[in-house]
Design an enzyme around this catalytic site. Structure first.
Site, PDB file in Angstrom:
ATOM      1  N   GLU A 197       0.812  -1.208   0.000  1.00 16.39           N
ATOM      2  CA  GLU A 197       0.000   0.000   0.000  1.00 16.39           C
ATOM      3  C   GLU A 197       0.855   1.271   0.000  1.00 16.39           C
ATOM      4  OE1 GLU A 197      -3.651  -1.961   2.633  1.00 16.39           O
ATOM      5  OE2 GLU A 197      -2.042  -0.844   3.603  1.00 16.39           O
ATOM      6  N   MET A 229      -8.299  -2.834  10.238  1.00 13.29           N
ATOM      7  CA  MET A 229      -7.635  -3.224  11.477  1.00 13.29           C
ATOM      8  C   MET A 229      -6.816  -2.111  12.147  1.00 13.29           C
ATOM      9  SD  MET A 229      -6.404  -7.092  10.408  1.00 13.29           S
ATOM     10  CE  MET A 229      -5.825  -7.493  12.055  1.00 13.29           C
ATOM     11  N   GLU A 230      -6.873  -0.875  11.648  1.00 12.28           N
ATOM     12  CA  GLU A 230      -5.993   0.156  12.203  1.00 12.28           C
ATOM     13  C   GLU A 230      -6.659   1.511  12.472  1.00 12.28           C
ATOM     14  OE1 GLU A 230      -3.960  -2.887  10.007  1.00 12.28           O
ATOM     15  OE2 GLU A 230      -5.132  -1.271   9.093  1.00 12.28           O
ATOM     16  N   ASP A 256     -12.270  -6.602  -0.785  1.00 10.15           N
ATOM     17  CA  ASP A 256     -13.057  -7.832  -0.668  1.00 10.15           C
ATOM     18  C   ASP A 256     -14.341  -7.496   0.075  1.00 10.15           C
ATOM     19  OD1 ASP A 256     -12.656  -8.530   2.400  1.00 10.15           O
ATOM     20  OD2 ASP A 256     -10.698  -7.953   1.625  1.00 10.15           O
TER      21      ASP A 256
END
Length: 230
Positions: free
Chosen positions: A12, A175-176, A199
Site C-alpha cells: 500500500e 484493522m488500524e 473484498d
C-alpha cells in the site's frame, strides 16, 4: 506543515515512496519513517504494520518525534455496506472499534473514560481527501461514513453478517483506523483515512484480498495521495 502518510502494508505504501524524490530514512521504534517532500510539501511516510496496537504506536511516534500537522491513512478494507463493492473507495468520517466491549461497566463499543465509542475524522481534511479520491479515481464509486476497526481479519460470511447486523451503518471493516483516530484525538492532530475495498469480508475474502493488494492497492494509494498533495 508536515503531512504523515501511513499505510499498514508494504504494497500500500510502495508507490507513495516512489513519488518522493528526496526521502531520507529515519528508524524509530522498529519502523522506518521516510522524511522528504512530495510536490513541494513536507511529508513523512511510514508503514504502521497491521493491527490497532501497531497503528497506535506509529501515530504516537508521528506526534511526538516528527511533529506532524496532519495524518492521512491509506490502504484497503473489507466492504460491509450493502452498496459497497470491490474497487469502491470509502472515505471515513468516523471510526469505531467493533471488538471493544467493556460492558457492563461501560456500554458496548464505548472507549472507557472517553464517553464515546466513535472518533470523528477531521472535517476539512476529510473533505479534501474525498475530493482527491474523486479526482484520482473518477471511475470508482465513492462512499463516506462509518468505518470499523478490530484486531481480526474478517473473512467469513457468518462473521461479516454478524457485523452488518450489529453495526448496520458501517461501510467497511479494517484493522488500524480507529486506533489512529483515537491517538490523533488525544494529540489534537487532524486525521483522515481512505480505504479501497479489496473484498467483501466474507468466505471469498482471503483470495480476493491477496490479489487486490498485489495488483491494485499500491497504485490506488499513490494516486489518491498525489492528488491530495499536488
Amino acid at each position: 506543515m508536515r503531512t504523515a502518510i501511513v499505510s499498514a502494508m508494504h504494497e500500500e505504501l510502495a508507490a507513495v515512496l516512489a513519488l518522493m524524490p528526496d526521502e531520507s530514512r529515519q528508524p524509530v521504534a522498529g519502523r522506518e519513517f521516510w522524511v522528504g517532500h512530495l510536490h513541494g510539501r513536507e511529508v513523512v511516510a511510514v508503514l504502521s504494520r497491521i493491527g490497532k496496537v501497531a497503528a497506535a504506536t506509529t501515530a504516537t511516534v508521528l506526534a511526538e518525534r516528527f511533529n506532524v500537522g496532519e495524518v492521512v491513512f491509506t490502504g484497503v478494507a473489507g466492504g460491509l455496506g450493502a452498496g459497497v463493492q470491490v474497487g469502491d473507495v470509502v472515505v471515513a468520517d468516523r471510526f469505531l472499534q467493533h471488538d471493544l466491549d467493556a460492558s457492563p461497566i461501560f456500554p458496548r463499543y464505548e472507549v472507557p473514560l472517553y464517553g464515546t465509542g466513535e472518533f470523528r475524522t477531521d472535517a476539512a481534511l476529510t473533505t479534501r481527501l474525498a475530493a482527491a479520491a474523486a479526482r484520482a479515481l473518477p471511475a470508482a464509486r465513492l462512499h463516506r461514513g462509518l468505518v470499523v476497526s478490530g484486531d481480526r481479519f474478517v473473512s467469513t460470511t457468518p462473521e461479516c453478517r454478524a457485523l452488518q447486523a450489529a453495526l448496520p451503518q458501517a461501510l467497511a471493516v479494517e484493522m488500524e483506523g480507529a486506533a489512529v483516530a483515537q491517538v490523533c484525538h488525544d494529540y489534537g492532530i487532524p486525521f483522515a483515512a481512505v480505504r479501497t475495498i479489496s473484498d467483501r469480508a466474507d468466505d471469498a475474502a482471503p483470495g480476493d484480498f491477496a490479489r487486490f493488494v498485489r495488483e491494485v492497492a499500491s497504485r490506488h494509494s499513490a494516486a489518491i495521495v498525489e492528488a491530495l498533495l499536488a
